[in-house]
Design an enzyme around this catalytic site. Structure first.
Site, mmCIF file in Angstrom:
data_model
loop_
_atom_site.group_PDB
_atom_site.id
_atom_site.type_symbol
_atom_site.label_atom_id
_atom_site.label_comp_id
_atom_site.label_asym_id
_atom_site.label_seq_id
_atom_site.Cartn_x
_atom_site.Cartn_y
_atom_site.Cartn_z
ATOM 1 N N ASP A 193 21.828 37.620 3.028
ATOM 2 C CA ASP A 193 21.361 38.481 3.985
ATOM 3 C C ASP A 193 22.002 38.394 5.302
ATOM 4 O O ASP A 193 22.923 37.687 5.756
ATOM 5 C CB ASP A 193 20.012 37.809 4.059
ATOM 6 C CG ASP A 193 19.951 36.378 4.749
ATOM 7 O OD1 ASP A 193 20.387 36.163 5.406
ATOM 8 O OD2 ASP A 193 19.065 35.642 4.089
ATOM 9 N N GLN A 222 9.591 26.571 9.228
ATOM 10 C CA GLN A 222 8.294 27.056 9.656
ATOM 11 C C GLN A 222 8.279 27.045 11.052
ATOM 12 O O GLN A 222 7.679 26.045 11.742
ATOM 13 C CB GLN A 222 7.274 25.866 9.188
ATOM 14 C CG GLN A 222 7.119 26.118 7.568
ATOM 15 C CD GLN A 222 6.155 24.974 7.014
ATOM 16 O OE1 GLN A 222 5.074 24.589 7.750
ATOM 17 N NE2 GLN A 222 6.465 24.492 5.861
ATOM 18 N N ARG A 237 12.049 39.489 0.363
ATOM 19 C CA ARG A 237 11.628 38.456 -0.498
ATOM 20 C C ARG A 237 9.901 38.949 -0.755
ATOM 21 O O ARG A 237 9.349 39.111 0.511
ATOM 22 C CB ARG A 237 11.536 37.212 0.127
ATOM 23 C CG ARG A 237 11.225 36.094 -0.756
ATOM 24 C CD ARG A 237 10.994 34.790 -0.062
ATOM 25 N NE ARG A 237 12.299 34.266 0.194
ATOM 26 C CZ ARG A 237 12.977 33.504 -0.505
ATOM 27 N NH1 ARG A 237 12.817 32.776 -1.624
ATOM 28 N NH2 ARG A 237 14.043 33.101 0.038
ATOM 29 N N ASP A 246 0.885 -0.964 0.098
ATOM 30 C CA ASP A 246 0.051 0.193 0.153
ATOM 31 C C ASP A 246 0.704 1.391 0.045
ATOM 32 O O ASP A 246 0.228 2.499 0.033
ATOM 33 C CB ASP A 246 -0.910 -0.034 1.177
ATOM 34 C CG ASP A 246 -0.288 -0.228 2.587
ATOM 35 O OD1 ASP A 246 1.037 0.007 2.439
ATOM 36 O OD2 ASP A 246 -0.807 0.071 3.627
ATOM 37 N N GLY A 247 2.080 1.097 -0.138
ATOM 38 C CA GLY A 247 3.111 2.285 -0.090
ATOM 39 C C GLY A 247 3.637 2.672 1.243
ATOM 40 O O GLY A 247 4.544 3.524 1.121
ATOM 41 N N GLU A 248 3.272 2.178 2.271
ATOM 42 C CA GLU A 248 3.937 2.529 3.650
ATOM 43 C C GLU A 248 5.191 2.055 3.699
ATOM 44 O O GLU A 248 5.554 0.854 3.065
ATOM 45 C CB GLU A 248 3.028 1.797 4.692
ATOM 46 C CG GLU A 248 1.474 2.583 4.933
ATOM 47 C CD GLU A 248 0.682 1.951 6.099
ATOM 48 O OE1 GLU A 248 1.043 1.039 6.554
ATOM 49 O OE2 GLU A 248 -0.325 2.562 6.307
ATOM 50 N N LYS A 297 18.345 41.479 2.460
ATOM 51 C CA LYS A 297 17.569 40.849 1.346
ATOM 52 C C LYS A 297 16.112 41.152 1.536
ATOM 53 O O LYS A 297 15.640 41.376 2.731
ATOM 54 C CB LYS A 297 17.852 39.361 1.589
ATOM 55 C CG LYS A 297 16.819 38.459 0.511
ATOM 56 C CD LYS A 297 17.142 36.941 0.746
ATOM 57 C CE LYS A 297 16.453 36.250 1.657
ATOM 58 N NZ LYS A 297 16.929 35.014 1.653
HETATM 59 C C1 R5P Z 1 16.763 32.748 4.445
HETATM 60 O O1 R5P Z 1 16.762 33.540 5.212
HETATM 61 C C2 R5P Z 1 17.764 31.614 4.003
HETATM 62 O O2 R5P Z 1 19.078 32.099 4.852
HETATM 63 C C3 R5P Z 1 18.246 31.304 2.648
HETATM 64 O O3 R5P Z 1 18.563 32.747 2.260
HETATM 65 C C4 R5P Z 1 16.862 31.086 2.080
HETATM 66 O O4 R5P Z 1 16.181 30.251 2.573
HETATM 67 C C5 R5P Z 1 17.256 30.661 0.313
HETATM 68 O O5 R5P Z 1 16.051 30.593 -0.124
HETATM 69 P P1 R5P Z 1 15.840 30.514 -1.659
HETATM 70 O O6 R5P Z 1 17.169 29.665 -2.274
HETATM 71 O O7 R5P Z 1 14.595 29.776 -2.072
HETATM 72 O O8 R5P Z 1 16.130 31.979 -2.047
#
Ligand code: R5P
Length: 283
Positions: free
Chosen positions: A160, A90, A186, A33-35, A184
């Protein structure tokens, strides 16, 4: 004994080598079943070091299985090594209703281990989410190893401010060079990354970009574009975790990087150096 998840076999072998421990035999299979079904086929030790980068949901489950299997096989002590900790970015609920996924996975991992080591988590504070002792391991010094010895007036630059300590560690391990960082931003709706250049002069110089992870490659590609516009000589991309998702590698090549160097926390063709010796120092 070192017990490797399927995602970290090279790292586990390097860790066995660096610590003088034996490598257990593990088979990775699936039920119809894929487990998943990870099985120890040769294991005998009181202390198990279970190693697995949780780069996918399957890798998470496999790690939990291996933690359980070593206890079944008689291990009295379990140390879990996460060369790369998935979901670590996260680390808070960014909008109402979201989980703190890093906390959820850390709690799950904690149930099967006495201790956790994880290499350069995005924020070291994620270690607090584990309910057993957890330590970050800094492998940024390893990134100096594959760099050519003839760097011209090198500048070690993080894209960054959050990664400037990693750039400093890599620079110190290389032995010479200036240090700087870009600011940086985003746009999370479009995924677009912009970097605000520092006033560091880069024309004619070799630049070593250092970050914890290259995921989509947008951050590094933008930094390379800016450096190329400012007539940098060679631009090396280095990172601890070469996730290189989707078209990231192509983005970096099209931007004109001279070379990409990462560690084996995520096993990719650019994993030219092992983070295992850094972990070995903590075992
Ligand atoms: C973010 O603060 C991390 O240090 C990396 O700069 C970031 O996760 C890089 O993500 P991506 O390659 O998607 O730009």
């Amino acid at each position: 004994m070192i017990v490797s998840g399927s995602t970290s076999q090279a790292f586990a072998a390097a860790l066995a080598d660096a610590t003088g421990r034996d490598l257990a035999a593990v088979e990775y299979d699936r039920f119809p079943d894929g487990e998943l079904q990870a099985t120890l086929t040769d294991y005998a030790a009181d202390h198990a070091v279970v190693v697995g980068s949780t780069v996918s949901s399957d890798a998470h489950v496999e790690l939990l299985q291996l933690q359980d299997a070593v206890r079944e096989a008689g291990a009295a002590e379990v140390t879990t090594v996460l060369p790369y900790m998935g979901y670590a970015r996260q680390d808070r609920a960014f909008t109402e209703g979201e989980p703190v996924s890093a906390r959820a996975v850390a709690r799950a991992v904690s149930t099967g281990t006495d201790r956790v080591l994880t290499v350069n988590p995005h924020e070291t504070a994620v270690c607090d989410f584990f309910t057993v002792p957890a330590e970050p391991v800094d492998a940024a010094a390893r990134l100096a190893e594959p760099l050519p010895g003839d760097l011209s007036d090198p500048l070690f630059l993080s894209p960054d401010e959050g990664a400037v300590d990693l750039a400093a560690t890599t620079r110190d391990a290389h032995g010479r060079g200036d240090l700087d960082y870009f600011e940086k931003e985003r746009d999370y709706d479009t995924g677009t990354v912009t970097v605000e250049p520092s006033d560091a002069a880069v024309a004619g110089r070799d630049v070593v970009l250092v970050d914890d992870i290259v995921a989509t490659g947008s951050t590094m590609a933008e930094a390379i574009d800016v450096l190329t516009d400012r007539d940098a000589a060679r631009v090396f991309v280095t990172c601890v975790h070469p996730m290189l998702a989707a078209d990231a590698r192509t983005k970096l090549e099209r931007a004109g990087t001279t070379a990409i160097f990462g560690t084996d926390t995520i096993e990719r063709p650019v994993s030219t150096v092992s983070a295992a010796p850094s972990v070995a120092e903590h075992l």
